[in-house]
Design an enzyme around this catalytic site. Sequence first.
Site, short mmCIF file in Angstrom:
data_model
loop_
_atom_site.label_atom_id
_atom_site.label_comp_id
_atom_site.label_asym_id
_atom_site.label_seq_id
_atom_site.Cartn_x
_atom_site.Cartn_y
_atom_site.Cartn_z
N HIS A 38 0.93 -1.21 0.24
CA HIS A 38 0.12 -0.07 0.08
C HIS A 38 0.85 1.09 -0.12
O HIS A 38 2.06 1.07 0.32
CB HIS A 38 -0.89 -0.05 1.31
CG HIS A 38 -1.95 -1.10 1.40
ND1 HIS A 38 -2.88 -1.14 1.98
CD2 HIS A 38 -2.43 -1.81 0.06
CE1 HIS A 38 -3.61 -2.00 1.80
NE2 HIS A 38 -3.28 -2.83 0.53
N GLU A 40 1.16 3.74 1.88
CA GLU A 40 1.77 4.35 3.26
C GLU A 40 2.92 3.45 3.46
O GLU A 40 4.12 3.86 3.75
CB GLU A 40 0.75 3.89 4.62
CG GLU A 40 -0.44 4.75 4.42
CD GLU A 40 -1.62 4.18 3.78
OE1 GLU A 40 -1.12 3.36 2.59
OE2 GLU A 40 -2.76 4.30 3.85
N CYS A 55 -5.63 1.68 6.08
CA CYS A 55 -6.21 0.35 6.23
C CYS A 55 -6.01 -0.22 7.69
O CYS A 55 -4.89 0.15 8.19
CB CYS A 55 -6.20 -0.86 5.28
SG CYS A 55 -4.69 -1.40 5.32
N ALA A 92 -19.90 6.61 -30.60
CA ALA A 92 -19.46 7.51 -31.71
C ALA A 92 -20.50 7.58 -32.73
O ALA A 92 -21.19 6.77 -33.06
CB ALA A 92 -18.38 7.05 -32.46
N THR A 119 -22.85 -6.89 -31.59
CA THR A 119 -21.63 -6.01 -31.76
C THR A 119 -20.50 -6.91 -32.21
O THR A 119 -19.66 -6.53 -33.16
CB THR A 119 -21.37 -5.08 -30.66
OG1 THR A 119 -22.43 -4.00 -30.57
CG2 THR A 119 -20.01 -4.37 -31.16
N ASP A 149 -19.16 -6.36 -35.80
CA ASP A 149 -17.76 -5.58 -36.03
C ASP A 149 -16.58 -6.45 -35.60
O ASP A 149 -15.71 -5.94 -35.95
CB ASP A 149 -17.91 -4.28 -34.83
CG ASP A 149 -18.84 -3.40 -35.16
OD1 ASP A 149 -19.76 -3.41 -36.03
OD2 ASP A 149 -19.15 -2.44 -34.12
N GLU A 193 -18.96 -0.39 -24.40
CA GLU A 193 -19.00 0.05 -25.92
C GLU A 193 -20.03 -0.63 -26.62
O GLU A 193 -19.74 -0.88 -27.84
CB GLU A 193 -17.60 0.03 -26.26
CG GLU A 193 -16.40 0.63 -25.61
CD GLU A 193 -15.22 0.82 -26.32
OE1 GLU A 193 -15.24 0.93 -27.75
OE2 GLU A 193 -13.89 0.42 -25.66
N1 NAP Z 1 -20.96 3.76 -33.13
C1 NAP Z 1 -20.75 3.22 -32.23
O1 NAP Z 1 -20.31 3.93 -31.24
C2 NAP Z 1 -21.27 1.57 -31.94
C3 NAP Z 1 -20.86 1.06 -30.92
C4 NAP Z 1 -21.05 -0.32 -30.75
C5 NAP Z 1 -21.86 -0.76 -31.58
N2 NAP Z 1 -22.05 -0.25 -32.66
C6 NAP Z 1 -22.98 -0.85 -33.83
O2 NAP Z 1 -24.16 -1.14 -33.07
C7 NAP Z 1 -24.74 -2.50 -33.66
C8 NAP Z 1 -25.19 -3.44 -32.92
O3 NAP Z 1 -26.23 -3.05 -32.04
P1 NAP Z 1 -26.94 -3.67 -30.68
O4 NAP Z 1 -27.80 -2.70 -30.24
O5 NAP Z 1 -27.52 -5.20 -31.25
O6 NAP Z 1 -25.69 -3.77 -30.00
P2 NAP Z 1 -24.90 -4.96 -28.93
O7 NAP Z 1 -23.92 -4.46 -28.13
O8 NAP Z 1 -24.65 -6.37 -29.68
O9 NAP Z 1 -26.30 -5.22 -27.92
C9 NAP Z 1 -27.39 -6.02 -28.22
C10 NAP Z 1 -27.14 -7.54 -27.81
O10 NAP Z 1 -26.66 -7.59 -26.29
C11 NAP Z 1 -26.99 -8.83 -25.98
N3 NAP Z 1 -27.79 -8.61 -24.89
C12 NAP Z 1 -27.69 -9.34 -23.72
N4 NAP Z 1 -28.50 -8.60 -22.60
C13 NAP Z 1 -29.08 -7.51 -23.45
C14 NAP Z 1 -30.16 -6.85 -22.83
N5 NAP Z 1 -30.58 -6.82 -21.62
N6 NAP Z 1 -30.45 -6.02 -23.72
C15 NAP Z 1 -30.18 -5.82 -24.92
N7 NAP Z 1 -29.21 -6.83 -25.36
C16 NAP Z 1 -28.75 -7.77 -24.71
C17 NAP Z 1 -27.80 -9.39 -27.10
O11 NAP Z 1 -26.84 -10.48 -27.86
P3 NAP Z 1 -27.17 -11.82 -28.58
O12 NAP Z 1 -27.82 -11.21 -29.75
O13 NAP Z 1 -25.88 -12.36 -28.90
O14 NAP Z 1 -28.07 -12.66 -27.47
C18 NAP Z 1 -28.15 -8.60 -27.89
O15 NAP Z 1 -28.45 -8.86 -29.38
C19 NAP Z 1 -23.66 -2.82 -34.87
O16 NAP Z 1 -23.86 -2.78 -35.86
C20 NAP Z 1 -22.68 -2.14 -33.97
O17 NAP Z 1 -21.77 -1.68 -35.20
C21 NAP Z 1 -22.23 0.87 -32.94
#
Ligand code: NAP
Length: 362
Positions: free
Chosen positions: A56, A58, A81, A160, A202, A206, A294
């Site tokens: 820590h 200290e 602590c 973004a 995502t 992505d 993200e």
């Molecule tokens: N521009 C930006 O900053 C940015 C950032 C991130 C993503 N994106 C874009 O966003 C798109 C994806 O969007 P998305 O909304 O589907 O994002 P996501 O980040 O994939 O979130 C949705 C997914 O999360 C899971 N999930 C688990 N619990 C959840 C809950 N309680 N509520 C919602 N989802 C839950 C599910 O996965 P499963 O389908 O596997 O069950 C669902 O399909 C992509 O095209 C990506 O390119 C853009």
Amino acid sequence: MIDIRISDVKWMKRAICLASLGKGRTSPNPMVGAVILDKNGNLISEGFHSKAGMPHAEAMSFNNLKKDATDGTIYVNLEPCCHQGKTPPCVDKIISFGIKKVFVSIKDPDKRVSGKGIKLLKDAGIKVHVGLCEKESQELNKSFIHRNITDNAFGVMKWAMSMDGRVGLKNGQSKWITNKDSRSLVHSFRACFDAIVIGGNTLRKDDPLLTSRGIRQPEPLRVVFTKTLDLPEKSNLWDCKLARTLVVYDASTADKRFLERIPKGVDIEELSSDNPILLSNLLAKKGCNNVFWECGPKLATSAIKAGCIQELMTFIAPKILGGVSSMNPFSDFEFTDMDEVFNLNETEFSFIGDDIFVKSTF
Ligand SMILES: NC(=O)c1ccc[n+]([C@@H]2O[C@H](COP(=O)([O-])OP(=O)(O)OC[C@H]3O[C@@H](n4cnc5c(N)ncnc54)[C@H](OP(=O)(O)O)[C@@H]3O)[C@@H](O)[C@H]2O)c1
């Protein structure tokens, strides 16, 4: 009573500055710095908590002592602590070295300490002052404080978007909305987080790397949250030589046959529902003080509704994506009155080249 002098503020600021050198490496512990003065007010040692498992602040400063600390003063940004953890209690060290005055910026929210350290020092006849540079210390350790108070990780959401508020095209394409400098800045932000969360979609769309590009070693934990477990056999996140990956799935909806697609080396955990607060809680239990979300619009909306997010980071690029079906940063919060919408606080703006960066708190 201890009279406060301007020099006390200076030394406490120095302790806070030293503490910040541990950024990104101390979790589940806080960032702590310590400065020791001798009885004549001369700086004789200093130290900081460099990494979880290491001494820590200290203890570090007593290890670095160049002169006798008897009747000296110690400045520390968090209450010392008083429990035996991986390292011995710091209160014992302060007492045994004959320190006469202790300046503590803020109390430790950890239930094992929370005022007990201060009491032990006072009981040993040491003068203790609490509250110097309190605001700065709270800001520095906001994630540690949040985790200790709520049992959840401090959440920061980043997205973004274009000038017309779109995070991707209708077909899911979103690379790249912002400029190179903004993306590099995101890499350096990642280095300050213990985990980075995306949703399964995502990952499928992505296939991101989600690393700090080596700024932080080891890299933050990469987390995929999925309801279906329908994740691809090939993914950048399955290469765990770069960084560890954790897949967390909702056991009430996932098809467990898909588990076969996830290579050995990737950690897997199940939760009883898709409520993102369960994920935040799981990550906090794993020692994450803070989490960088993200994710895309669906998970982003659920995470905000569940109270997982304390701060927002938005990059706005001078582009127009257009189209009613392009993606918004969020799906529907089901507000029906303007009085219900989120009013953000402490908003700060800066320019990253021709992109605008906005930081706000909830
Ligand atoms: N521009 C930006 O900053 C940015 C950032 C991130 C993503 N994106 C874009 O966003 C798109 C994806 O969007 P998305 O909304 O589907 O994002 P996501 O980040 O994939 O979130 C949705 C997914 O999360 C899971 N999930 C688990 N619990 C959840 C809950 N309680 N509520 C919602 N989802 C839950 C599910 O996965 P499963 O389908 O596997 O069950 C669902 O399909 C992509 O095209 C990506 O390119 C853009």
